[in-house]
Design an enzyme around this catalytic site. Structure first.
Site, PDB file in Angstrom:
ATOM      1  CG  ASP A  67      41.162  54.885  19.630  1.00 27.90           C
ATOM      2  OD1 ASP A  67      40.250  55.205  20.415  1.00 27.90           O
ATOM      3  OD2 ASP A  67      42.028  55.698  19.217  1.00 27.90           O
ATOM      4  CG  HIS A  68      34.792  52.227  22.258  1.00 26.01           C
ATOM      5  ND1 HIS A  68      33.920  52.479  21.222  1.00 26.01           N
ATOM      6  CD2 HIS A  68      34.131  51.395  23.101  1.00 26.01           C
ATOM      7  CE1 HIS A  68      32.790  51.833  21.435  1.00 26.01           C
ATOM      8  NE2 HIS A  68      32.891  51.166  22.563  1.00 26.01           N
ATOM      9  NE  ARG A  69      40.866  58.156  20.957  1.00 25.27           N
ATOM     10  CZ  ARG A  69      42.078  58.704  20.896  1.00 25.27           C
ATOM     11  NH1 ARG A  69      42.270  59.938  21.367  1.00 25.27           N
ATOM     12  NH2 ARG A  69      43.092  58.046  20.361  1.00 25.27           N
TER      13      ARG A  69
END
Length: 484
Positions: free
Chosen positions: A456-458
């Site tokens: 998850d790049h967040r």
């Protein structure tokens, strides 16, 4: 794992006081007035009530359940804690127990049928005298769920319009015209209607709530529809209206291809529907992927030593991932609301397992704290329960990091889809001989496997994932610590 059965039992009672037991009261209050208020006796009464057995929520993602089988039959006497029904959730089959003694008076939802969470699936009576009342209540429950089904009935009435040569043709015309305007059809049915020039408004739907299905169109066009719908499709010969309605059908967007002759449509099982829902939800998460080659010669040698003791390669990889996650807690975190993220205090490794009719991820809880042999034993138990569809909710929905291993099938690399509610998932390929060069330029052959992690790049960035993979690689290349 029991389903709470709602109890409406009400108890009303009071007691009378004798004059000798009354406390002394101020002289200004006449004793006679007090006695007159306490004289009436009210007898203890217990009104037994008929209880409903509800569809339980067996997991946090479950919205409906399917009745696999009723362990008890109508008329059976039940004892508290006894299994009554087996329910299929989105991940497992579970026995549902009763919290009350009583008689199973009526079954509202039969075997093979589904019901939303919280809906009544059965009626429990306390005594035989209440069975008749319970059955009436069950009939009203089943009747309440069917009134919405009758909408298909007006369509056949409209189809039998050749009979209105009564003295009032004018009022009948609006009702006939009103029905076809509300025709509901699947996009594929509309496409077929256009292809075969069938007046879709003249077809009586046999689907849910009168919906026109592709089989109905095939029956109307004489294309040998399925046996299920041959006798139910009704076509009204109104050829003049066909050219006008065909353009309307074409307006409905549909990219579905025509059916392949001999093909069969199979509806999703409860588990497949849950997997589909999760995969669609994962599309809303911005992800990225990082691959890393890992030398496995030392891990392969360790595996040969511990394999006779029941240790599997999956347990070794899960242990290595857990030890690496302990050093990189950010990769073990999760973001669920898009506004914050959570550092998970436990390292729970979920491992993807293919079972008949679906996919499930049993969870090795606290994998970093368990020794390798206990972890392997736990994993075997989870796999057996998963294939028997007997996992408890906490055994499949508590994962913080997922491992998917297709190396045993010879797959050298693949990307995994991030499960909702987790920060990362690791995809492990097969270990294969690879020619490598050392710092002095000498060539040798070593076993290497490719590991791809989707994150998850967040909350996880490239440098975070690269550092985690470096740690994981060092642990695999020097695996002695895994047996400690």
């Amino acid at each position: 794992m029991a389903s709470p059965f709602l109890s409406n039992t009400t108890i009303s009672f009071s007691s009378s006081l004798s004059s000798s037991s009354l406390p002394r009261i101020a002289p200004s209050i006449p004793f006679s007035s007090i006695r007159s208020k306490s004289t009436p006796r009210r007898i203890l009464t217990v009104r037994s009530k008929i209880r409903e057995i509800f569809m339980p929520a067996l997991s946090s993602t479950m919205t409906e359940g399917k009745i696999v089988s009723w362990v008890k039959s109508e008329g059976d006497v039940l004892s508290k804690g006894e299994s009554v029904v087996v329910v299929e959730s989105d991940k497992a089959d579970m026995d549902v127990e009763t919290f009350y003694d009583g008689i199973l008076a009526a079954i509202v939802v039969g075997e093979g049928e589904t019901a939303p969470v919280g809906a009544a699936i059965g009626i429990l009576a306390e005594t035989e005298d209440e069975i008749a009342e319970a059955k009436a209540k069950a009939a009203s429950k089943s009747g309440a769920s069917t009134p919405s089904a009758p909408p298909p009935a007006p369509a056949p009435a409209a189809a039998s319009t050749p009979a209105p040569p009564k003295s009032t043709p004018a009022p009948a015309a609006p009702t006939v015209a009103e029905g076809p305007r509300k025709t509901v059809a699947t996009p594929f049915a509309k496409k077929l209607a256009k292809q075969h020039k069938v007046d879709i408004e003249s077809v009586v739907g046999t689907g849910p709530y009168g919906r026109i299905t592709p089989e109905d169109i095939e029956a109307a066009a004489g294309l040998s529809p399925s046996k299920k719908n041959v006798g139910l499709a009704v076509v009204v010969e109104t050829k003049p209206a066909a050219p006008a309605k065909a353009p309307a059908a074409s307006a409905a967007p549909s990219s579905l291809p025509p059916p392949v002759p001999g093909s069969t449509v199979v509806p999703f099982t409860t588990m497949q529907a849950a997997v589909s829902k999760n995969m669609v939800e994962s599309l809303s998460v911005p992800t990225f992927r990082v691959g890393y080659p890992v030398t496995t010669d030392a891990l392969d040698a360790l595996y040969e030593k511990v394999k006779p003791k029941g240790v599997t390669m999956t347990a070794l990889l899960a242990k290595a991932a857990a030890v690496a996650l302990a050093q990189h807690p950010l990769v073990n975190s999760s973001c669920k609301d898009g506004k914050s993220f959570t550092y998970n205090s436990n390292i729970n490794i979920a491992v993807a397992v293919a079972i008949n009719g679906g996919l499930i991820t049993p969870v090795l809880q606290d994998a970093d704290k368990l020794d390798l042999y206990l972890l392997s034993q736990k994993w075997k138990e989870l796999v057996e329960k998963a294939r028997a569809k007997q996992l408890q909710p906490q055994e499949y929905n508590s994962g913080t990091f997922t491992l998917s291993n297709l190396g045993m099938f010879g797959v050298d690399r693949f990307d995994a889809i991030l499960p909702p509610g987790q920060g990362a998932i690791m995809a492990v390929g097969a270990s294969k001989p690879t020619v490598v060069a050392d710092a002095d330029g000498f060539f040798s052959v070593k076993n290497k496997m490719l590991v791809n992690v989707t994150a998850d790049h967040r909350i996880i960035y490239g440098a975070d994932l690269a550092a985690f993979l470096q740690t994981f690689s060092k642990i695999v290349e020097n695996p002695e610590s895994l047996t400690l």
